[in-house]
Write a protein that holds these residues in place. Structure first.
Motif, PDB file in Angstrom:
ATOM      1  N   ALA A   9      13.069  66.487  20.273  1.00  0.00           N
ATOM      2  CA  ALA A   9      12.074  67.467  19.852  1.00  0.00           C
ATOM      3  C   ALA A   9      10.668  66.892  20.032  1.00  0.00           C
ATOM      4  N   VAL A  10       9.795  67.710  20.563  1.00  0.00           N
ATOM      5  CA  VAL A  10       8.419  67.279  20.790  1.00  0.00           C
ATOM      6  C   VAL A  10       7.563  67.828  19.644  1.00  0.00           C
ATOM      7  N   PRO A  11       6.831  66.944  18.959  1.00  0.00           N
ATOM      8  CA  PRO A  11       6.007  67.401  17.849  1.00  0.00           C
ATOM      9  C   PRO A  11       4.940  68.407  18.292  1.00  0.00           C
ATOM     10  N   ALA A  12       4.643  69.326  17.413  1.00  0.00           N
ATOM     11  CA  ALA A  12       3.581  70.296  17.643  1.00  0.00           C
ATOM     12  C   ALA A  12       2.542  70.147  16.542  1.00  0.00           C
ATOM     13  N   GLY A  13       1.279  70.234  16.909  1.00  0.00           N
ATOM     14  CA  GLY A  13       0.187  70.128  15.953  1.00  0.00           C
ATOM     15  C   GLY A  13      -1.057  70.773  16.527  1.00  0.00           C
ATOM     16  N   THR A  14      -2.212  70.318  16.085  1.00  0.00           N
ATOM     17  CA  THR A  14      -3.489  70.921  16.460  1.00  0.00           C
ATOM     18  C   THR A  14      -4.449  69.878  17.003  1.00  0.00           C
ATOM     19  N   ILE A  15      -5.125  70.221  18.094  1.00  0.00           N
ATOM     20  CA  ILE A  15      -6.247  69.430  18.602  1.00  0.00           C
ATOM     21  C   ILE A  15      -7.511  70.179  18.198  1.00  0.00           C
ATOM     22  N   ARG A  16      -8.433  69.485  17.545  1.00  0.00           N
ATOM     23  CA  ARG A  16      -9.724  70.075  17.171  1.00  0.00           C
ATOM     24  C   ARG A  16     -10.821  69.395  17.980  1.00  0.00           C
ATOM     25  N   TYR A  17     -11.661  70.223  18.563  1.00  0.00           N
ATOM     26  CA  TYR A  17     -12.778  69.732  19.375  1.00  0.00           C
ATOM     27  C   TYR A  17     -14.074  69.900  18.601  1.00  0.00           C
ATOM     28  N   TRP A  18     -14.934  68.891  18.666  1.00  0.00           N
ATOM     29  CA  TRP A  18     -16.214  68.919  17.958  1.00  0.00           C
ATOM     30  C   TRP A  18     -17.359  68.801  18.947  1.00  0.00           C
ATOM     31  N   ALA A  19     -18.470  69.454  18.620  1.00  0.00           N
ATOM     32  CA  ALA A  19     -19.732  69.360  19.347  1.00  0.00           C
ATOM     33  C   ALA A  19     -19.553  69.579  20.856  1.00  0.00           C
ATOM     34  N   ALA A  20     -19.955  68.611  21.668  1.00  0.00           N
ATOM     35  CA  ALA A  20     -19.890  68.767  23.129  1.00  0.00           C
ATOM     36  C   ALA A  20     -18.461  68.955  23.620  1.00  0.00           C
ATOM     37  N   ALA A  21     -17.476  68.401  22.913  1.00  0.00           N
ATOM     38  CA  ALA A  21     -16.080  68.593  23.308  1.00  0.00           C
ATOM     39  C   ALA A  21     -15.671  70.054  23.113  1.00  0.00           C
ATOM     40  N   LYS A  22     -16.144  70.662  22.045  1.00  0.00           N
ATOM     41  CA  LYS A  22     -15.869  72.076  21.783  1.00  0.00           C
ATOM     42  C   LYS A  22     -16.500  72.936  22.877  1.00  0.00           C
ATOM     43  N   ALA A  23     -17.726  72.632  23.228  1.00  0.00           N
ATOM     44  CA  ALA A  23     -18.403  73.384  24.293  1.00  0.00           C
ATOM     45  C   ALA A  23     -17.684  73.202  25.624  1.00  0.00           C
ATOM     46  N   ALA A  24     -17.272  71.990  25.928  1.00  0.00           N
ATOM     47  CA  ALA A  24     -16.602  71.719  27.206  1.00  0.00           C
ATOM     48  C   ALA A  24     -15.228  72.374  27.277  1.00  0.00           C
ATOM     49  N   ALA A  25     -14.513  72.421  26.160  1.00  0.00           N
ATOM     50  CA  ALA A  25     -13.181  73.044  26.137  1.00  0.00           C
ATOM     51  C   ALA A  25     -13.267  74.563  26.088  1.00  0.00           C
ATOM     52  N   GLY A  26     -14.345  75.068  25.512  1.00  0.00           N
ATOM     53  CA  GLY A  26     -14.481  76.515  25.360  1.00  0.00           C
ATOM     54  C   GLY A  26     -13.694  77.060  24.179  1.00  0.00           C
ATOM     55  N   VAL A  27     -13.122  76.182  23.367  1.00  0.00           N
ATOM     56  CA  VAL A  27     -12.387  76.563  22.156  1.00  0.00           C
ATOM     57  C   VAL A  27     -12.643  75.500  21.084  1.00  0.00           C
ATOM     58  N   ALA A  28     -12.520  75.893  19.826  1.00  0.00           N
ATOM     59  CA  ALA A  28     -12.701  74.953  18.731  1.00  0.00           C
ATOM     60  C   ALA A  28     -11.433  74.144  18.479  1.00  0.00           C
ATOM     61  N   GLU A  29     -10.284  74.776  18.708  1.00  0.00           N
ATOM     62  CA  GLU A  29      -9.010  74.079  18.522  1.00  0.00           C
ATOM     63  C   GLU A  29      -7.922  74.759  19.324  1.00  0.00           C
ATOM     64  N   GLU A  30      -6.850  74.018  19.531  1.00  0.00           N
ATOM     65  CA  GLU A  30      -5.692  74.534  20.255  1.00  0.00           C
ATOM     66  C   GLU A  30      -4.473  73.699  19.878  1.00  0.00           C
ATOM     67  N   PRO A  31      -3.287  74.223  20.117  1.00  0.00           N
ATOM     68  CA  PRO A  31      -2.088  73.476  19.745  1.00  0.00           C
ATOM     69  C   PRO A  31      -1.775  72.359  20.738  1.00  0.00           C
ATOM     70  N   TYR A  32      -1.078  71.346  20.242  1.00  0.00           N
ATOM     71  CA  TYR A  32      -0.476  70.365  21.133  1.00  0.00           C
ATOM     72  C   TYR A  32       1.036  70.410  20.949  1.00  0.00           C
ATOM     73  N   HIS A  33       1.729  70.049  22.002  1.00  0.00           N
ATOM     74  CA  HIS A  33       3.176  69.837  21.995  1.00  0.00           C
ATOM     75  C   HIS A  33       3.377  68.540  22.766  1.00  0.00           C
ATOM     76  N   ALA A  34       3.310  67.419  22.053  1.00  0.00           N
ATOM     77  CA  ALA A  34       3.326  66.112  22.700  1.00  0.00           C
ATOM     78  C   ALA A  34       3.798  65.047  21.723  1.00  0.00           C
ATOM     79  N   ALA A  35       4.421  64.017  22.256  1.00  0.00           N
ATOM     80  CA  ALA A  35       4.897  62.911  21.432  1.00  0.00           C
ATOM     81  C   ALA A  35       3.831  61.846  21.207  1.00  0.00           C
ATOM     82  N   THR A  36       2.900  61.706  22.170  1.00  0.00           N
ATOM     83  CA  THR A  36       1.861  60.682  22.055  1.00  0.00           C
ATOM     84  C   THR A  36       0.491  61.295  22.293  1.00  0.00           C
ATOM     85  N   LEU A  37      -0.534  60.577  21.863  1.00  0.00           N
ATOM     86  CA  LEU A  37      -1.901  61.021  22.113  1.00  0.00           C
ATOM     87  C   LEU A  37      -2.154  61.121  23.612  1.00  0.00           C
ATOM     88  N   ALA A  38      -1.656  60.179  24.392  1.00  0.00           N
ATOM     89  CA  ALA A  38      -1.836  60.214  25.849  1.00  0.00           C
ATOM     90  C   ALA A  38      -1.262  61.505  26.433  1.00  0.00           C
TER      91      ALA A  38
END
Length: 95
Positions: A9-38
Motif C-alpha cells: 500500500a502506498v501512503p496518501a497525504g497532502t503536499i502544501r505549497y507556500w509563497a513562490a511554490a504555491k504560485a509556481a504550482a498554481g495550487v495551495a495543496e494537492e494529494p500525494y500517493h508516495a512512499a518517500t519524499l523523493a
C-alpha cells in the motif's frame, strides 16, 4: 486486503505549497500517493511539468514532513505516512 497488499500500500497525504511554490504550482495543496519524499516530489514535478518555474522553485525549497525539517537528508530516505503532510517552503526574502 490481504497481508501482502498491506505491505505494498502506498501512503496518501497532502503536499502544501507556500509563497513562490504555491504560485509556481498554481495550487495551495494537492494529494500525494508516495512512499518517500523523493517519490512525492518526482510525481509533483511530472504533474506540473507544464509550469516552467515549478521545478526551479522546488529545487531551491526546504521541506517539512509532518512538521519535522528534512534538512540535508536524502529524500529517498524520508518515509511518508498515510495522512501525512509535506510542506514545501521556498526561500523567503529577508528570512
Amino acid at each position: 486486503m490481504v497481508a501482502g497488499d498491506a505491505a505494498r500500500a502506498v501512503p496518501a497525504g497532502t503536499i502544501r505549497y507556500w509563497a513562490a511554490a504555491k504560485a509556481a504550482a498554481g495550487v495551495a495543496e494537492e494529494p500525494y500517493h508516495a512512499a518517500t519524499l523523493a517519490d512525492a516530489l518526482a510525481a509533483a514535478r511530472q504533474r506540473h511539468a507544464d509550469r516552467g518555474e515549478f521545478a526551479r522553485v522546488l529545487g531551491s525549497s526546504s521541506f517539512l514532513v509532518d512538521g519535522a525539517p528534512v534538512g540535508g537528508r536524502d529524500h529517498e530516505s524520508v518515509q511518508l505516512v498515510a495522512g501525512g503532510t509535506v510542506e514545501v517552503l521556498p526561500p523567503f526574502a529577508g528570512g
